[in-house]
Design a protein around this motif. Structure first.
Motif, PDB file in Angstrom:
ATOM      1  N   ASP A  42     -11.210 -20.318 -19.143  1.00 36.47           N
ATOM      2  CA  ASP A  42     -11.080 -21.775 -19.068  1.00 36.47           C
ATOM      3  C   ASP A  42     -10.277 -22.206 -17.840  1.00 36.47           C
ATOM      4  OD1 ASP A  42     -12.641 -22.446 -21.204  1.00 36.47           O
ATOM      5  OD2 ASP A  42     -10.996 -22.814 -22.597  1.00 36.47           O
ATOM      6  N   CYS A  59      -5.592 -15.210 -17.224  1.00 42.69           N
ATOM      7  CA  CYS A  59      -5.089 -14.792 -18.539  1.00 42.69           C
ATOM      8  C   CYS A  59      -4.820 -13.293 -18.640  1.00 42.69           C
ATOM      9  CB  CYS A  59      -6.068 -15.213 -19.629  1.00 42.69           C
ATOM     10  SG  CYS A  59      -7.662 -14.354 -19.575  1.00 42.69           S
ATOM     11  N   ALA A 100       0.436 -15.319  -9.361  1.00 42.85           N
ATOM     12  CA  ALA A 100      -0.176 -15.046 -10.664  1.00 42.85           C
ATOM     13  C   ALA A 100      -0.004 -13.580 -11.040  1.00 42.85           C
ATOM     14  CB  ALA A 100      -1.662 -15.421 -10.646  1.00 42.85           C
ATOM     15  N   LYS A 146      -7.957 -20.605 -16.294  1.00 41.44           N
ATOM     16  CA  LYS A 146      -6.581 -20.112 -16.231  1.00 41.44           C
ATOM     17  C   LYS A 146      -6.576 -18.588 -16.164  1.00 41.44           C
ATOM     18  CE  LYS A 146      -2.268 -19.909 -18.884  1.00 41.44           C
ATOM     19  NZ  LYS A 146      -1.597 -20.260 -20.153  1.00 41.44           N
ATOM     20  N   ILE A 175     -10.085 -14.577 -15.855  1.00 40.02           N
ATOM     21  CA  ILE A 175      -9.910 -16.031 -15.889  1.00 40.02           C
ATOM     22  C   ILE A 175     -10.580 -16.566 -17.144  1.00 40.02           C
ATOM     23  CG2 ILE A 175     -10.126 -18.169 -14.551  1.00 40.02           C
ATOM     24  CD1 ILE A 175      -8.819 -15.908 -12.963  1.00 40.02           C
ATOM     25  N   ASP A 194      -2.576 -11.932 -21.642  1.00 41.61           N
ATOM     26  CA  ASP A 194      -1.596 -12.851 -22.224  1.00 41.61           C
ATOM     27  C   ASP A 194      -1.745 -12.849 -23.757  1.00 41.61           C
ATOM     28  OD1 ASP A 194      -0.125 -15.025 -23.129  1.00 41.61           O
ATOM     29  OD2 ASP A 194      -0.769 -16.359 -21.524  1.00 41.61           O
TER      30      ASP A 194
END
Length: 206
Positions: free
Chosen positions: A102, A106, A48, A104, A100, A127
């Motif tokens: 939801d 980010c 990640a 994911k 993070i 992101d």
């Protein structure tokens, strides 16, 4: 025509006044409340981290090429080098933070040591598809907390001049513009395209 007082914007539809409702404060807070911040777990989070670092450098490079005609990095080589030296972003003198949303990953940000009194923020990135959710501010707040835990008296950063939204965020917590500092990692020939900033952590208002 009678105008009906309301808290939103008043519009006229077929001779009748209607009110455009604004979101309630609780609705506006929903996204930022969903953002979770945590430290990186190695080796679990390495992929990640590599992806976000690579995405950040590609995005930054492409934008600088488009605006200024310069291309400061080889993103893949830079990421591989930083992964090999990831210890500089780890305690006791550094930290690597993930955001993070939801479930994911980010965004991320990192802290590293310049000297015993000074830390440096690096690779602050969210992101572009998941922005305006408060992730950048959450990452920044956590990194500044970590810098204070280390005992740094000030933190510095460099940021491409086109990242004006990020600069506003930094200024909102007390960062001010400074001259380029010797420890910057960007090659000297690109410094004119960057803004350099510093925050005094000994100031009680920070």
């Amino acid at each position: 025509m009678l105008k009906i007082p309301a808290f939103g914007n008043t519009q006229t539809v077929s001779g009748k006044a209607t009110t455009e409702k604004k979101p309630k404060p609780s609705q506006e807070m929903t996204k930022s409340e969903k953002v979770k911040i945590r430290t990186v777990v190695i080796p679990d989070d390495l992929e990640a981290v590599k992806k976000l670092w690579f995405d950040y450098l590609v995005w930054g490079n492409d934008t600088m090429q488009e605006r200024y005609g310069v291309h400061p990095h080889n993103p893949r080589e830079t990421v591989e080098q930083d992964i090999q030296q990831i210890g500089k972003f780890q305690p006791p003198y550094g930290q690597l933070i993930l955001a993070i949303y939801d479930g994911k990953v980010c965004g991320l940000g990192s802290l590293k040591r310049i000297n015993s009194d000074t830390g440096e923020l690096k690779r602050m990135f969210v992101d572009p598809a998941i922005r305006r959710i408060g992730a950048g501010r959450a990452i920044l707040d956590r990194l500044l907390l970590e810098a204070k835990k280390v005992g740094y008296k000030k933190v510095r950063l460099d940021s491409p001049k086109f990242m004006e939204t990020a600069h506003s965020l930094y200024r909102s917590v007390g960062f001010r513009a400074i001259d380029a500092y010797p420890e910057m990692e960007i090659p000297t020939e690109f410094k004119d395209y960057l803004l350099f900033m510093e925050l005094d952590l000994t100031d009680d208002t920070t």
